[in-house]
Design a protein around this motif. Structure first.
Motif, PDB file in Angstrom:
ATOM      1  N   GLU A  22      84.571  -0.142 -69.404  1.00  0.00           N
ATOM      2  CA  GLU A  22      83.629   0.216 -68.385  1.00  0.00           C
ATOM      3  C   GLU A  22      84.014   0.326 -67.047  1.00  0.00           C
ATOM      4  O   GLU A  22      83.696   1.125 -66.156  1.00  0.00           O
ATOM      5  CB  GLU A  22      82.291  -0.430 -68.496  1.00  0.00           C
ATOM      6  N   VAL A  23      84.739  -0.999 -66.594  1.00  0.00           N
ATOM      7  CA  VAL A  23      85.182  -0.798 -65.104  1.00  0.00           C
ATOM      8  C   VAL A  23      86.642  -0.625 -65.207  1.00  0.00           C
ATOM      9  O   VAL A  23      87.127  -0.715 -63.925  1.00  0.00           O
ATOM     10  CB  VAL A  23      84.926  -2.243 -64.542  1.00  0.00           C
ATOM     11  N   GLY A  24      87.382  -0.149 -66.266  1.00  0.00           N
ATOM     12  CA  GLY A  24      88.570   0.273 -66.342  1.00  0.00           C
ATOM     13  C   GLY A  24      89.170   1.137 -64.988  1.00  0.00           C
ATOM     14  O   GLY A  24      90.336   0.999 -64.759  1.00  0.00           O
ATOM     15  N   GLN A  25      88.272   2.121 -64.660  1.00  0.00           N
ATOM     16  CA  GLN A  25      88.676   3.031 -63.635  1.00  0.00           C
ATOM     17  C   GLN A  25      89.126   2.412 -62.339  1.00  0.00           C
ATOM     18  O   GLN A  25      89.579   3.217 -61.439  1.00  0.00           O
ATOM     19  CB  GLN A  25      87.763   4.282 -63.462  1.00  0.00           C
ATOM     20  N   VAL A  26      88.399   1.102 -62.020  1.00  0.00           N
ATOM     21  CA  VAL A  26      88.574   0.462 -60.549  1.00  0.00           C
ATOM     22  C   VAL A  26      89.558  -0.445 -60.748  1.00  0.00           C
ATOM     23  O   VAL A  26      89.807  -1.300 -59.936  1.00  0.00           O
ATOM     24  CB  VAL A  26      87.270  -0.019 -60.008  1.00  0.00           C
ATOM     25  N   LEU A  27      90.126  -0.844 -61.973  1.00  0.00           N
ATOM     26  CA  LEU A  27      91.168  -1.909 -62.177  1.00  0.00           C
ATOM     27  C   LEU A  27      92.358  -1.495 -61.858  1.00  0.00           C
ATOM     28  O   LEU A  27      92.920  -0.294 -62.098  1.00  0.00           O
ATOM     29  CB  LEU A  27      91.123  -2.356 -63.305  1.00  0.00           C
ATOM     30  N   ALA A  28      93.287  -2.391 -61.388  1.00  0.00           N
ATOM     31  CA  ALA A  28      94.786  -2.201 -61.094  1.00  0.00           C
ATOM     32  C   ALA A  28      95.437  -1.951 -62.351  1.00  0.00           C
ATOM     33  O   ALA A  28      94.982  -2.501 -63.529  1.00  0.00           O
ATOM     34  CB  ALA A  28      95.393  -3.192 -60.544  1.00  0.00           C
ATOM     35  N   PRO A  29      96.494  -1.105 -62.735  1.00  0.00           N
ATOM     36  CA  PRO A  29      97.261  -1.059 -64.162  1.00  0.00           C
ATOM     37  C   PRO A  29      97.369  -2.367 -64.947  1.00  0.00           C
ATOM     38  O   PRO A  29      97.152  -2.448 -66.029  1.00  0.00           O
ATOM     39  CB  PRO A  29      98.569  -0.499 -63.660  1.00  0.00           C
ATOM     40  N   THR A  30      97.576  -3.647 -64.299  1.00  0.00           N
ATOM     41  CA  THR A  30      97.848  -4.632 -64.880  1.00  0.00           C
ATOM     42  C   THR A  30      96.891  -5.898 -64.749  1.00  0.00           C
ATOM     43  O   THR A  30      96.808  -6.811 -65.195  1.00  0.00           O
ATOM     44  CB  THR A  30      99.163  -5.664 -64.468  1.00  0.00           C
ATOM     45  N   GLU A  31      95.622  -5.378 -64.324  1.00  0.00           N
ATOM     46  CA  GLU A  31      94.710  -6.149 -64.053  1.00  0.00           C
ATOM     47  C   GLU A  31      93.745  -6.232 -65.272  1.00  0.00           C
ATOM     48  O   GLU A  31      93.546  -5.260 -65.912  1.00  0.00           O
ATOM     49  CB  GLU A  31      93.682  -5.741 -62.662  1.00  0.00           C
ATOM     50  N   ARG A  32      93.378  -7.415 -65.566  1.00  0.00           N
ATOM     51  CA  ARG A  32      92.446  -7.695 -66.691  1.00  0.00           C
ATOM     52  C   ARG A  32      91.027  -8.448 -66.424  1.00  0.00           C
ATOM     53  O   ARG A  32      91.128  -9.134 -65.739  1.00  0.00           O
ATOM     54  CB  ARG A  32      93.060  -8.368 -68.078  1.00  0.00           C
ATOM     55  N   VAL A  33      89.905  -8.065 -67.180  1.00  0.00           N
ATOM     56  CA  VAL A  33      88.763  -9.013 -66.965  1.00  0.00           C
ATOM     57  C   VAL A  33      88.649 -10.087 -67.681  1.00  0.00           C
ATOM     58  O   VAL A  33      89.256 -10.359 -68.837  1.00  0.00           O
ATOM     59  CB  VAL A  33      87.498  -7.884 -67.464  1.00  0.00           C
ATOM     60  N   GLU A  34      88.365 -11.170 -67.010  1.00  0.00           N
ATOM     61  CA  GLU A  34      88.410 -12.493 -67.609  1.00  0.00           C
ATOM     62  C   GLU A  34      87.037 -13.146 -68.164  1.00  0.00           C
ATOM     63  O   GLU A  34      86.785 -13.512 -69.109  1.00  0.00           O
ATOM     64  CB  GLU A  34      89.024 -13.623 -66.645  1.00  0.00           C
ATOM     65  N   LYS A  35      85.919 -12.838 -67.133  1.00  0.00           N
ATOM     66  CA  LYS A  35      84.585 -13.225 -67.380  1.00  0.00           C
ATOM     67  C   LYS A  35      83.859 -12.131 -66.654  1.00  0.00           C
ATOM     68  O   LYS A  35      84.336 -11.671 -65.438  1.00  0.00           O
ATOM     69  CB  LYS A  35      84.295 -14.486 -66.982  1.00  0.00           C
ATOM     70  N   ALA A  36      82.613 -12.037 -67.267  1.00  0.00           N
ATOM     71  CA  ALA A  36      81.708 -11.122 -66.374  1.00  0.00           C
ATOM     72  C   ALA A  36      80.212 -11.428 -66.831  1.00  0.00           C
ATOM     73  O   ALA A  36      79.790 -12.010 -67.944  1.00  0.00           O
ATOM     74  CB  ALA A  36      81.753  -9.855 -67.007  1.00  0.00           C
ATOM     75  N   PHE A  37      79.513 -11.293 -65.614  1.00  0.00           N
ATOM     76  CA  PHE A  37      77.992 -11.670 -65.847  1.00  0.00           C
ATOM     77  C   PHE A  37      77.035 -10.594 -65.429  1.00  0.00           C
ATOM     78  O   PHE A  37      77.279  -9.836 -64.559  1.00  0.00           O
ATOM     79  CB  PHE A  37      77.547 -13.167 -64.933  1.00  0.00           C
ATOM     80  N   LYS A  38      75.904 -10.190 -65.999  1.00  0.00           N
ATOM     81  CA  LYS A  38      75.029  -9.172 -65.885  1.00  0.00           C
ATOM     82  C   LYS A  38      73.859  -9.956 -65.050  1.00  0.00           C
ATOM     83  O   LYS A  38      73.176 -10.820 -65.952  1.00  0.00           O
ATOM     84  CB  LYS A  38      74.710  -8.525 -66.886  1.00  0.00           C
TER      85      LYS A  38
END
Length: 125
Positions: A22-38
Motif C-alpha cells: 500500500e505504501v510502496g510507492q513512497v518507499l525508497a527501493p531498499t526500505e521496508r516496513v517494520e511495524k504499522a498502526f492504524k
C-alpha cells in the motif's frame, strides 16, 4: 485489536507485509516496513529508515498526505496518557529545525504506549 479498535481511534497494529504494498510507492527501493498502526483512517508506518504518518483525507479517504520523518531528525517526543476524565491521549514529536511539535491524538484506552515503545526503539537504534 481489530476493526472496533480502529473505528474508535485506538491504535491497532496492521500487517506490515500488506502495508508494504500500500505504501510502496513512497518507499525508497531498499526500505521496508517494520511495524504499522492504524488510528481511525490514519496510519503510523515505521520503516527501517523513517516514520511515515499517513493522513487520510476527504469523505472517502482516497486523498492522503504522507509526512516523512527520518528518525535522525526526531529530537524528542512525549506522550500524555488519558486520565480518568480525559477522552484522549496525546503523542508529541519534535523535529530538528522545527518549532512546534507534531501533535497526534489517540482515544483513551488506545495502545499509545506500544506506539511510543516502537518509536523509541527506532530512534534509539
Amino acid at each position: 485489536m481489530g476493526l472496533l479498535d480502529a473505528m474508535l481511534g485506538t491504535a491497532s497494529e496492521v500487517d506490515a507485509a500488506k502495508l508494504q504494498e500500500e505504501v510502496g510507492q513512497v518507499l525508497a527501493p531498499t526500505e521496508r516496513v517494520e511495524k504499522a498502526f492504524k488510528v481511525v483512517r490514519d496510519l503510523w508506518v515505521f520503516t527501517d529508515k523513517r516514520l511515515i504518518l499517513v493522513d487520510k483525507q476527504g469523505l472517502t479517504g482516497s486523498k492522503a498526505e504522507y509526512l516523512s520523518l527520518p528518525y535522525k531528525s526526531i529530537t524528542r517526543f512525549s506522550i500524555e496518557t488519558a486520565g480518568t476524565f480525559d477522552a484522549e491521549a496525546e503523542l508529541r514529536i519534535w523535529v530538528s529545525g522545527g518549532g512546534e511539535p507534531i501533535l497526534k491524538q489517540f482515544r483513551k484506552n488506545s495502545n499509545i504506549l506500544e506506539v511510543q515503545r516502537v518509536l523509541a526503539a527506532c530512534i534509539l537504534k
